[in-house]
Design an enzyme around this catalytic site. Structure first.
Site, short mmCIF file in Angstrom:
data_model
loop_
_atom_site.label_atom_id
_atom_site.label_comp_id
_atom_site.label_asym_id
_atom_site.label_seq_id
_atom_site.Cartn_x
_atom_site.Cartn_y
_atom_site.Cartn_z
N ILE A 4 0.83 -1.21 0.00
CA ILE A 4 0.00 0.00 0.00
C ILE A 4 0.86 1.26 0.00
O ILE A 4 0.57 2.23 -0.72
CB ILE A 4 -0.96 -0.03 1.22
CG1 ILE A 4 -1.99 -1.16 1.05
CG2 ILE A 4 -1.66 1.31 1.41
CD1 ILE A 4 -2.84 -1.46 2.29
N ASP A 26 13.77 2.70 11.20
CA ASP A 26 12.68 2.05 11.91
C ASP A 26 11.78 3.13 12.53
O ASP A 26 12.24 3.92 13.37
CB ASP A 26 13.33 1.18 13.01
CG ASP A 26 12.32 0.42 13.85
OD1 ASP A 26 11.13 0.81 13.87
OD2 ASP A 26 12.73 -0.55 14.50
N ASN A 81 2.20 4.89 7.34
CA ASN A 81 1.65 3.66 6.76
C ASN A 81 2.28 2.38 7.29
O ASN A 81 1.66 1.32 7.32
CB ASN A 81 1.84 3.75 5.23
CG ASN A 81 1.56 2.46 4.52
OD1 ASN A 81 0.39 2.09 4.34
ND2 ASN A 81 2.60 1.74 4.11
N TYR A 105 -2.35 -7.05 16.59
CA TYR A 105 -2.61 -6.18 15.44
C TYR A 105 -3.89 -5.36 15.66
O TYR A 105 -3.92 -4.14 15.44
CB TYR A 105 -2.71 -7.05 14.19
CG TYR A 105 -2.87 -6.30 12.89
CD1 TYR A 105 -1.76 -5.76 12.25
CD2 TYR A 105 -4.11 -6.15 12.29
CE1 TYR A 105 -1.89 -5.08 11.05
CE2 TYR A 105 -4.25 -5.47 11.09
CZ TYR A 105 -3.14 -4.94 10.47
OH TYR A 105 -3.28 -4.27 9.27
N LYS A 156 -4.37 -1.28 15.89
CA LYS A 156 -5.16 -0.50 14.91
C LYS A 156 -6.29 0.28 15.60
O LYS A 156 -6.64 1.38 15.16
CB LYS A 156 -5.69 -1.42 13.81
CG LYS A 156 -4.58 -2.03 12.94
CD LYS A 156 -3.72 -0.98 12.26
CE LYS A 156 -2.70 -1.56 11.32
NZ LYS A 156 -1.86 -0.53 10.68
N THR A 162 -1.32 -7.63 -0.81
CA THR A 162 0.04 -7.08 -0.70
C THR A 162 0.91 -8.18 -0.08
O THR A 162 0.39 -9.21 0.37
CB THR A 162 0.05 -5.86 0.25
OG1 THR A 162 -0.23 -6.35 1.57
CG2 THR A 162 -0.95 -4.80 -0.15
N1 NAD Z 1 -2.91 -5.43 3.25
C1 NAD Z 1 -4.04 -5.34 3.93
O1 NAD Z 1 -4.99 -6.14 3.72
C2 NAD Z 1 -4.22 -4.28 4.96
C3 NAD Z 1 -5.49 -4.16 5.53
C4 NAD Z 1 -5.69 -3.19 6.51
C5 NAD Z 1 -4.66 -2.35 6.89
N2 NAD Z 1 -3.43 -2.50 6.31
C6 NAD Z 1 -2.38 -1.61 6.78
O2 NAD Z 1 -1.86 -0.87 5.68
C7 NAD Z 1 -0.47 -0.61 5.90
C8 NAD Z 1 0.34 -1.14 4.73
O3 NAD Z 1 0.09 -2.54 4.63
P1 NAD Z 1 0.69 -3.45 3.48
O4 NAD Z 1 -0.32 -4.51 3.23
O5 NAD Z 1 1.19 -2.64 2.36
O6 NAD Z 1 1.90 -4.12 4.29
P2 NAD Z 1 3.32 -4.67 3.78
O7 NAD Z 1 3.81 -5.58 4.85
O8 NAD Z 1 3.20 -5.22 2.41
O9 NAD Z 1 4.21 -3.34 3.75
C9 NAD Z 1 4.55 -2.71 4.96
C10 NAD Z 1 5.88 -2.03 4.79
O10 NAD Z 1 6.25 -1.44 6.05
C11 NAD Z 1 7.63 -1.69 6.27
N3 NAD Z 1 7.93 -1.67 7.71
C12 NAD Z 1 7.68 -2.64 8.63
N4 NAD Z 1 8.17 -2.29 9.82
C13 NAD Z 1 8.71 -1.06 9.67
C14 NAD Z 1 9.37 -0.17 10.55
N5 NAD Z 1 9.56 -0.48 11.84
N6 NAD Z 1 9.83 1.02 10.06
C15 NAD Z 1 9.64 1.35 8.75
N7 NAD Z 1 9.03 0.52 7.87
C16 NAD Z 1 8.57 -0.66 8.32
C17 NAD Z 1 7.86 -3.07 5.67
O11 NAD Z 1 9.24 -3.31 5.43
C18 NAD Z 1 7.01 -3.00 4.42
O12 NAD Z 1 7.73 -2.50 3.31
C19 NAD Z 1 -0.13 -1.26 7.23
O13 NAD Z 1 -0.26 -0.30 8.26
C20 NAD Z 1 -1.20 -2.32 7.38
O14 NAD Z 1 -1.40 -2.67 8.73
C21 NAD Z 1 -3.18 -3.44 5.36
#
Ligand code: NAD
Length: 263
Positions: free
Chosen positions: A21, A68, A95, A161, A165, A196
Site C-alpha cells: 500500500i 525504523d 503507513n 494487530y 489498529k 500485498t
Molecule cells: N494489506 C491489507 O490487507 C491491509 C489491511 C488493513 C490495513 N493494512 C495496513 O496498511 C499498511 C500497509 O500494509 P501493506 O499490506 O502494504 O503491508 P506490507 O507488509 O506489504 O508493507 C509494509 C511495509 O512497512 C515496512 N515496515 C515494517 N516495519 C517497519 C518499521 N519499523 N519502520 C519502517 N518501515 C517498516 C515493511 O518493510 C514493508 O515494506 C499497514 O499499516 C497495514 O497494517 C493493510
C-alpha cells in the site's frame, strides 16, 4: 486552496513505502505532482530504491530514507532530512506496520510489544514530528495513518494487530482535535483485505481455503471468495484525502473494504 492554506501542497512523506500500500500511495501521489520522501527499513533497501526510480521516472523527486519508525530519533531525523532536501512537508502518511498472527493464549509479550512499538508508537512519532513541522509552516496540511477494518472489530489470532489498529484510530481522533486550529486534517484509511506482501501468508492461506488473502479473509470473518482488492483502492482514497478540497474531513477512519464493515 483550503482554508488556512496559501501555497499548494507539494511534498509528501510515506512510511513503509517499499512495497504494498505504501508503494502504491507514493506512486499515486507522484502522479499527482508530489515530491516524496519514502521510508522503509534497511533490509528492504533494494525495493525502496526501485520505488524511488519509479517516482523519478514520473518527473518527481524521491528521497529514500531508511529507518525504523518505532525509534524517536530516527523519525525526527528523517522528517528533518525530508524538509531539508524537499523544502517542506505538507502530507504525512504513517503507513508502516507489522502483522503478528497469534491467539492471545500463546501471545508472546515481546511480539505484542513489537507490534505496538511499530504500529502505534511509530504512527505517534510520525504524527508528532509531522505536526510540529506543519504548525511551523503555517500552511495547513494532511496527516494520515494506516488503520484497518481490524481497528473497528476484532478477529481470531489478531489481538496484537487489532489492539494496535484501534489505538491508531484513537491517536488520530486526538490529533485531529489538537490540529484543527492549524487547518491540518488527521484521518486514517481503514482497508479490508488488500493483496500485498502482508497478506501473502503461504501455508496459512492454503489452510484457510487457498489463494493470496485467504488467511486474512478468515481473520476478518470472510469466506475465501470474500472481497479483496489491490492497493490502488487505498491509494485513490488517500489521493482524495490529501487534496485541498478534503479540508472538511478530519478525525475519521475511512473504510475501504468492498462492503465488509459498515460504520
Ligand atoms: N494489506 C491489507 O490487507 C491491509 C489491511 C488493513 C490495513 N493494512 C495496513 O496498511 C499498511 C500497509 O500494509 P501493506 O499490506 O502494504 O503491508 P506490507 O507488509 O506489504 O508493507 C509494509 C511495509 O512497512 C515496512 N515496515 C515494517 N516495519 C517497519 C518499521 N519499523 N519502520 C519502517 N518501515 C517498516 C515493511 O518493510 C514493508 O515494506 C499497514 O499499516 C497495514 O497494517 C493493510
Amino acid at each position: 486552496m483550503a482554508p488556512g492554506q496559501t501555497t499548494p501542497f507539494t511534498v509528501a512523506f510515506i512510511t513503509g513505502a517499499a512495497q504494498g500500500i505504501g508503494r502504491e500511495i507514493a506512486l499515486r501521489l507522484a502522479d499527482e505532482g508530489f515530491n516524496v520522501a519514502i521510508n522503509d527499513i534497511p533490509s528492504n533497501a533494494d525495493a525502496l530504491h526501485s520505488v524511488a526510480k519509479e517516482v523519478e521516472a514520473k518527473g518527481r523527486k524521491a528521497l529514500p530514507l531508511f529507518g525504523d519508525v518505532s525509534e524517536e530519533d530516527t523519525v525526527r531525523v528523517m522528517v528533518e532530512k525530508a524538509v531539508e532536501v524537499l523544502g517542506r512537508l505538507d502530507v504525512m502518511i504513517a503507513n508502516a506496520a507489522i502483522a503478528i498472527i497469534s491467539e492471545i493464549v500463546d501471545l508472546d509479550v515481546e511480539k505484542f510489544d513489537r507490534a505496538l512499538a511499530v504500529n502505534v508508537r511509530g504512527v505517534m512519532l510520525c504524527y508528532k514530528y509531522a505536526a510540529r513541522q506543519m504548525i511551523k509552516q503555517g500552511n495547513g496540511g494532511r496527516i494520515l495513518g494506516a488503520a484497518s477494518i481490524l481497528g473497528k472489530r476484532g478477529g481470531p489470532m489478531a489481538a496484537a494487530y487489532v489492539a494496535s489498529k484501534f489505538a491508531v484510530r484513537g491517536l488520530t481522533q486526538c490529533l485531529a482535535i489538537e490540529l484543527a486550529p492549524h487547518h491540518i486534517t488527521v484521518n486514517t484509511y481503514a482497508p479490508g483485505v488488500i493483496l500485498t506482501p502482508m497478506t501473502a501468508m503461504g501455508a496459512l492461506d492454503e489452510a484457510k481455503g487457498g489463494g493470496h488473502g485467504a488467511a486474512t479473509k478468515w481473520v476478518c470473518g470472510l469466506p475465501p471468495d470474500g472481497p479483496a482488492a489491490g492497493p490502488e483502492v487505498v491509494a485513490s482514497l488517500v489521493s482524495y484525502l490529501v487534496k485541498p478540497e478534503a479540508y472538511f474531513i478530519t478525525g475519521q477512519s475511512l473504510t475501504v473494504d468492498g462492503g465488509v464493515v459498515f460504520n
